[in-house]
Design an enzyme around this catalytic site. Structure first.
Site, short mmCIF file in Angstrom:
data_model
loop_
_atom_site.label_atom_id
_atom_site.label_comp_id
_atom_site.label_asym_id
_atom_site.label_seq_id
_atom_site.Cartn_x
_atom_site.Cartn_y
_atom_site.Cartn_z
N ALA A 131 -17.77 6.25 -10.50
CA ALA A 131 -16.54 5.45 -10.43
C ALA A 131 -15.64 5.85 -11.60
O ALA A 131 -16.13 6.21 -12.69
CB ALA A 131 -16.90 3.97 -10.51
N GLY A 153 -11.45 8.13 0.98
CA GLY A 153 -12.26 6.96 0.64
C GLY A 153 -11.54 5.72 1.12
O GLY A 153 -10.66 5.78 1.99
N ASP A 155 -9.97 1.52 0.06
CA ASP A 155 -8.92 0.93 -0.76
C ASP A 155 -9.23 1.06 -2.25
O ASP A 155 -8.33 1.25 -3.07
CB ASP A 155 -8.76 -0.56 -0.41
N ASP A 458 -7.13 -5.58 -4.75
CA ASP A 458 -7.32 -4.41 -3.86
C ASP A 458 -8.79 -4.02 -3.77
O ASP A 458 -9.14 -2.83 -3.72
CB ASP A 458 -6.52 -3.19 -4.36
N GLU A 460 -11.17 -4.73 -6.05
CA GLU A 460 -11.85 -4.64 -7.35
C GLU A 460 -11.73 -6.02 -8.00
O GLU A 460 -10.70 -6.68 -7.87
CB GLU A 460 -11.14 -3.63 -8.26
N1 LIG Z 1 -19.07 9.18 -6.88
C1 LIG Z 1 -18.95 7.86 -6.97
N2 LIG Z 1 -20.02 7.09 -7.21
C2 LIG Z 1 -19.91 5.74 -7.27
N3 LIG Z 1 -18.75 5.06 -7.11
C3 LIG Z 1 -17.65 5.80 -6.87
C4 LIG Z 1 -17.69 7.22 -6.79
N4 LIG Z 1 -16.45 7.67 -6.53
C5 LIG Z 1 -15.65 6.57 -6.46
N5 LIG Z 1 -16.36 5.45 -6.67
C6 LIG Z 1 -15.91 4.04 -6.66
O1 LIG Z 1 -16.31 3.44 -5.42
C7 LIG Z 1 -15.49 2.32 -5.18
C8 LIG Z 1 -15.41 1.98 -3.70
O2 LIG Z 1 -15.00 3.08 -3.00
P1 LIG Z 1 -14.10 3.07 -1.70
O3 LIG Z 1 -12.92 2.24 -1.87
O4 LIG Z 1 -13.89 4.50 -1.35
O5 LIG Z 1 -15.05 2.45 -0.56
P2 LIG Z 1 -15.30 0.98 -0.03
O6 LIG Z 1 -15.34 0.01 -1.13
O7 LIG Z 1 -16.48 1.07 0.87
O8 LIG Z 1 -14.03 0.71 0.88
P3 LIG Z 1 -12.84 -0.38 0.80
O9 LIG Z 1 -12.29 -0.28 -0.58
O10 LIG Z 1 -11.87 0.07 1.85
O11 LIG Z 1 -13.43 -1.72 1.09
C9 LIG Z 1 -14.15 2.69 -5.77
O12 LIG Z 1 -13.68 1.61 -6.50
C10 LIG Z 1 -14.42 3.89 -6.67
O13 LIG Z 1 -14.02 3.60 -8.00
C1 LIG Z 2 -14.15 -16.21 12.20
C2 LIG Z 2 -13.12 -15.14 12.23
C3 LIG Z 2 -12.68 -14.80 10.87
C4 LIG Z 2 -11.78 -13.64 10.89
C5 LIG Z 2 -11.15 -13.46 9.58
C6 LIG Z 2 -10.35 -12.23 9.59
C7 LIG Z 2 -9.57 -12.07 8.34
C8 LIG Z 2 -9.70 -10.69 7.86
C9 LIG Z 2 -8.62 -10.36 6.90
C10 LIG Z 2 -9.04 -9.25 6.04
C11 LIG Z 2 -7.95 -8.95 5.06
C12 LIG Z 2 -8.40 -7.97 4.11
C13 LIG Z 2 -7.36 -7.71 3.09
C14 LIG Z 2 -7.73 -6.48 2.36
C15 LIG Z 2 -8.38 -6.46 1.24
C16 LIG Z 2 -8.79 -5.18 0.59
O1 LIG Z 2 -7.97 -4.94 -0.50
C17 LIG Z 2 -10.23 -5.28 0.13
C18 LIG Z 2 -10.73 -3.92 -0.31
O2 LIG Z 2 -10.85 -3.05 0.73
N1 LIG Z 2 -11.09 -5.76 1.19
C19 LIG Z 2 -11.66 -6.96 1.14
C20 LIG Z 2 -12.45 -7.39 2.33
O3 LIG Z 2 -11.57 -7.65 0.17
#
Ligand SMILES: Nc1ncnc2c1ncn2[C@@H]1O[C@H](COP(=O)(O)OP(=O)(O)OP(=O)(O)O)[C@@H](O)[C@H]1O
Ligand SMILES: CCCCCCCCCCCCC/C=C/[C@@H](O)[C@H](CO)NC(C)=O
Ligand SMILES: [Ca+2]
Length: 502
Positions: A131, A153, A155, A458, A460
């Site tokens: 990370a 990757g 968000d 986002d 984190e």
């Molecule tokens: N090689 C690595 N090993 C471990 N963690 C990593 C590595 N590269 C990046 N990361 C961290 O992994 C975290 C999550 O990654 P990423 O956002 O790609 O996937 P996710 O959490 O599954 O998806 P989303 O964010 O869409 O929910 C990022 O915050 C990043 O800092």
């Molecule tokens: C019983 C039905 C419930 C359905 C609820 C649906 C609502 C989903 C809305 C999701 C919005 C996600 C917003 C995005 C957030 C991202 O920044 C973050 C990182 O990827 N994701 C999450 C899940 O925190």
């Protein structure tokens, strides 16, 4: 416009590449032409728009007997492509091999790299090892030699790359990120997102679909979508930037719980979502905000932000005027602050709709990508059943803001302080709270949490619950064009590969 089929045309801007083609006799039986002379051919690769904002690479081969004519066509088309100045030629790519379902490397190698190579884009690829690898690396490399940075990757990975780029721009310009009032320097190096994460909300909200090939094609054609970025500070210390969701309460608790279950992959959000829903915790606190200008629409508007959005264009114009006129001056001092105290199940500030596959219209369907404001959604204490009704409306056509316990405001900045930190600050931590720990002293069974929730920024977590947030209009740019209104000509362009006689 370059004619491809009888009733279909493709703008030059959506041609991916032009290549001379070895005419293979087995390709087609083209009768007498084949017998008369040697055939010369070239292939045009272009963007084919399919349903639901999906883009695909299609091709058409043109052939003729005149070699000179064929070469003239190739030359002319290549010259036209060279004139597409917004297209990237050299990209820096970061791949998180552990994001989402751990498919980032495979997705890049199999679906994206061949398209970049077809479009003659050269790349430097970094597979992250930990990370913050990408973020730290962006402070060291010569970023100015690249036409863009691509992150493969989710968000969280996008957030890392964005922090690296924005942070680097401020460092190179001598701007102190710890100053919450600083005018940040815009970042003109575009970021491309190849979705390979768990939510991929930023990609979905800016392209209309989470699909690696579609995103690769938006990068190749050199699309540009400005994006608002919120800065988050605590006590004059910079914490983080946010472009999608800044969520306290429900989404913060989901994130905190789900981080312990990363091994579950994207399913972790469903598991922790269900658990958090059942726990039904609410949090007390105070929000102060400055409303955005009313000319910038309202979160209750029926129209959504789409490609070429007038509200975002207006904001771009205003921003240019403001930068020209008074560089460092800020407006927020001039406007009134509104203050709201209460008990909240969720406080969500979104800079964009936050649409994602789980909720195709998002947390705030009318939020704008680049209007310089965020939609602040306050979900007050209500019954579990009502909260479920609210959540379900994220997945259907009903208005999720049409509840007496939900308020939504379009804001340009806000501050939040939890009741706990207010109490701590005023030194009124009474014995009751100490003795009963995290449970509400007045109503031990009421789910009212005296501990703070966590901010989900986002995807984190933030270390502080008391925060100061300010939206920076169009601080950065993506290789995207916003969500397009549905294309009516999809059917006309549905063939995947064709041949034409010149
Ligand atoms: N090689 C690595 N090993 C471990 N963690 C990593 C590595 N590269 C990046 N990361 C961290 O992994 C975290 C999550 O990654 P990423 O956002 O790609 O996937 P996710 O959490 O599954 O998806 P989303 O964010 O869409 O929910 C990022 O915050 C990043 O800092
Ligand atoms: C019983 C039905 C419930 C359905 C609820 C649906 C609502 C989903 C809305 C999701 C919005 C996600 C917003 C995005 C957030 C991202 O920044 C973050 C990182 O990827 N994701 C999450 C899940 O925190
Ligand atoms: Ca916005």
């Amino acid at each position: 416009m370059f004619p491809i089929l009888e009733n279909c045309s493709v703008p030059i801007s959506e041609i991916i590449a032009v290549e001379e083609t070895e005419f293979n006799k087995k390709q087609r039986n083209i009768g007498r032409w084949q017998k008369m002379a040697k055939l010369h051919a070239f292939t045009v690769f272009y963007v084919k728009k399919a349903r639901n904002h999906r883009w695909r690479c299609s091709d058409v081969t043109f052939w003729c007997v005149d070699e000179h004519l064929c070469n003239q066509w190739i030359q002319a088309l290549k010259e036209l492509l060279e004139m597409q100045r917004s297209r990237p030629k050299h990209l820096l790519v970061y791949i998180n091999p552990y994001g989402g379902k751990r498919q980032g490397k495979r997705i890049y190698e199999q679906k994206v790299a061949p398209l970049f190579s077809l479009a003659s884009i050269s790349t430097d690829v970094v597979i992250t090892e930990h990370a913050n690898h990408a973020k730290d690396n962006l402070f060291e490399v010569n970023i100015y030699k690249y036409d863009g940075v691509v992150c493969v990757g989710g968000d969280g990975m996008f957030s890392e790359v964005m922090h690296g780029l924005i942070g680097r721009m401020q460092k190179d310009s001598g701007i102190d990120q710890n100053n919450p009032k600083a005018s940040l320097v815009q970042c003109n190096i575009r970021i491309g997102i190849i979705p390979a994460g768990s939510t991929d909300c930023i990609c979905y909200s800016t392209v209309g679909i989470s699909d690696p090939v579609t995103s690769a094609l938006h990068i190749i054609v050199g699309d540009c979508q400005p994006l608002d970025v919120s800065s988050v500070h605590h006590n004059n210390t910079f914490l983080k930037y946010s472009v999608s969701l800044l969520g306290y309460g429900f989404y913060g608790d989901i994130l905190k719980d789900s981080e312990k279950k990363r091994w579950m992959g994207p399913m972790r959000y469903d598991y922790s979502g269900f658990k958090t829903f059942l726990s039904h915790h609410y949090y007390e606190g105070t929000i102060a905000y400055q409303p955005a200008k009313q000319t910038h629409g309202s979160p209750r508007d029926k129209e959504s932000c789409r490609t070429g959005c007038c509200i975002c264009k207006k904001s771009e114009k205003e921003l240019a005027e403001k930068n020209q006129e008074h560089g460092l001056k800020h407006e927020e001092g001039e406007e009134e602050w509104k203050v709201i105290k209460g008990k909240f199940l969720a406080i969500n500030a979104v800079n964009m709709s936050c649409a994602c596959p789980r909720s195709p219209k998002g947390l705030s369907p009318a939020a704008h990508l680049a209007d310089g404001s965020a939609d602040l959604i306050l979900v007050r204490k209500c019954s579990r059943f009502d909260f479920l009704r609210y959540l379900v409306r994220h997945t259907n056509q009903d208005d999720q803001f049409d509840f007496p316990f939900v308020d939504v405001y379009r804001v340009k900045c806000f501050q939040f302080t939890s009741k706990l930190s207010e109490d701590n600050e005023s030194n009124v931590m009474d014995i009751g709270k100490k003795r009963f720990g995290q449970f509400c002293r007045d109503h031990p069974a009421c789910c009212c949490n005296i501990v703070n929730s966590t901010w989900n920024c986002d995807g984190e977590t933030l270390d502080s619950s008391a925060i100061e947030v300010r939206v920076h209009c169009q601080l950065m740019k993506l290789f995207a064009r916003g969500i397009e209104e549905n294309c009516k000509d999809e059917a006309a362009c549905s063939q995947s590969s064709t041949e034409q006689l010149l």
